[in-house]
Design a protein around this motif. Sequence first.
Motif, PDB file in Angstrom:
ATOM      1  N   LEU A 164      -2.221  -1.350   4.362  1.00  0.00           N
ATOM      2  CA  LEU A 164      -1.559  -0.060   4.150  1.00  0.00           C
ATOM      3  C   LEU A 164      -2.081   0.900   5.199  1.00  0.00           C
ATOM      4  N   ILE A 172      -3.887   6.837   3.050  1.00  0.00           N
ATOM      5  CA  ILE A 172      -2.970   7.117   1.962  1.00  0.00           C
ATOM      6  C   ILE A 172      -3.556   6.554   0.664  1.00  0.00           C
ATOM      7  N   ASP A 173      -3.196   7.165  -0.443  1.00  0.00           N
ATOM      8  CA  ASP A 173      -3.664   6.678  -1.733  1.00  0.00           C
ATOM      9  C   ASP A 173      -2.959   5.360  -2.036  1.00  0.00           C
ATOM     10  N   GLY A 220       0.464   6.836  -3.236  1.00  0.00           N
ATOM     11  CA  GLY A 220       1.101   7.172  -1.965  1.00  0.00           C
ATOM     12  C   GLY A 220       0.814   8.584  -1.515  1.00  0.00           C
ATOM     13  N   VAL A 252      -1.087  11.762   0.145  1.00  0.00           N
ATOM     14  CA  VAL A 252      -1.842  11.897   1.391  1.00  0.00           C
ATOM     15  C   VAL A 252      -2.563  13.233   1.376  1.00  0.00           C
ATOM     16  N   VAL A 257      -3.494  10.633   9.170  1.00  0.00           N
ATOM     17  CA  VAL A 257      -2.907   9.335   8.858  1.00  0.00           C
ATOM     18  C   VAL A 257      -2.027   8.939  10.045  1.00  0.00           C
ATOM     19  N   THR A 292       3.854  -2.321   8.243  1.00  0.00           N
ATOM     20  CA  THR A 292       2.658  -2.549   7.440  1.00  0.00           C
ATOM     21  C   THR A 292       2.679  -3.997   6.977  1.00  0.00           C
ATOM     22  N   GLY A 324       1.236   2.419  -3.343  1.00  0.00           N
ATOM     23  CA  GLY A 324       1.282   3.593  -2.488  1.00  0.00           C
ATOM     24  C   GLY A 324       2.171   3.457  -1.268  1.00  0.00           C
ATOM     25  N   CYS A 325       2.545   2.236  -0.917  1.00  0.00           N
ATOM     26  CA  CYS A 325       3.459   2.024   0.209  1.00  0.00           C
ATOM     27  C   CYS A 325       4.923   2.141  -0.205  1.00  0.00           C
ATOM     28  N   GLY A 342       3.379   7.944   1.209  1.00  0.00           N
ATOM     29  CA  GLY A 342       3.046   6.607   1.687  1.00  0.00           C
ATOM     30  C   GLY A 342       4.263   5.796   2.070  1.00  0.00           C
ATOM     31  N   ALA A 393       4.464   4.122   5.828  1.00  0.00           N
ATOM     32  CA  ALA A 393       4.201   2.682   5.920  1.00  0.00           C
ATOM     33  C   ALA A 393       5.169   1.952   6.835  1.00  0.00           C
TER      34      ALA A 393
END
Length: 233
Positions: free
Chosen positions: A167, A171-172, A176, A178, A184, A190, A199-200, A205, A209
């Motif tokens: 990921l 990002i969380d 997701g 930030v 980032v 990804t 989170g993606c 996120g 991603a």
Amino acid sequence: MPKLGYTAAQIRAAEAPLLAKGVPLMIRAAQALADHVTSVLPEPSASRVLVLAGAGDNGGDACWAASFLAEAGVQVNVVPVMGRLSPEPEAGARESGARILTEAKPVDAAQLVADADVIIDGMLGIGAGGTAAGGSPALRGTARDWALAVHAALTENPHPLVIAVDLPSGIDPDSGEVAEPEAVIPADLTVTFIGIKAGCLQGEGAKLAGKVWLEPIGASQHLLGVPPAVTVS
């Protein structure tokens, strides 16, 4: 087909039985990552890859991938963004011919980005966990400095393709979210392992991603029957 997203805790639970048995999940992940990088290089022996590697497992994946890429003839520069690397993956990268840029500073980011065909973001993975679970996924210290510098350099020169390991760093992994968008590095691709990180697929996120590609690395079966944290059609 809907995409299923899992939390960092769910992924760690899925990989735990295999790690306990000594299954080389890191090597599998690194080989899959290297294959993806090689696939976007028109001529590996004339290509240059910049690896931003952290000190944990995410950085280990990136360093082992660097070793496989170097063995394929790619010119690879590895930046230890936290000042150190996992010893065994670092040794593998060095022995394969990758350059470890121990003296590089964030001020050098613009030139390194300009010289690269692909950037691998392997600074931070799911190890810190999501904020809701008590984790702290935001980048800090020199890793943050590198992320800020590379982000800025890519704004000026968007040429290199960015591939995130598992990921995008910062990002969380669960929500997701930030904490600091400028720290980032937006990914074009990804390459994620075992299961897609929730989170993606949601929040900021999902935007950062890029295209998300799942590599099961022989562990996804341990997510069978596990309710996903998020489902995206």
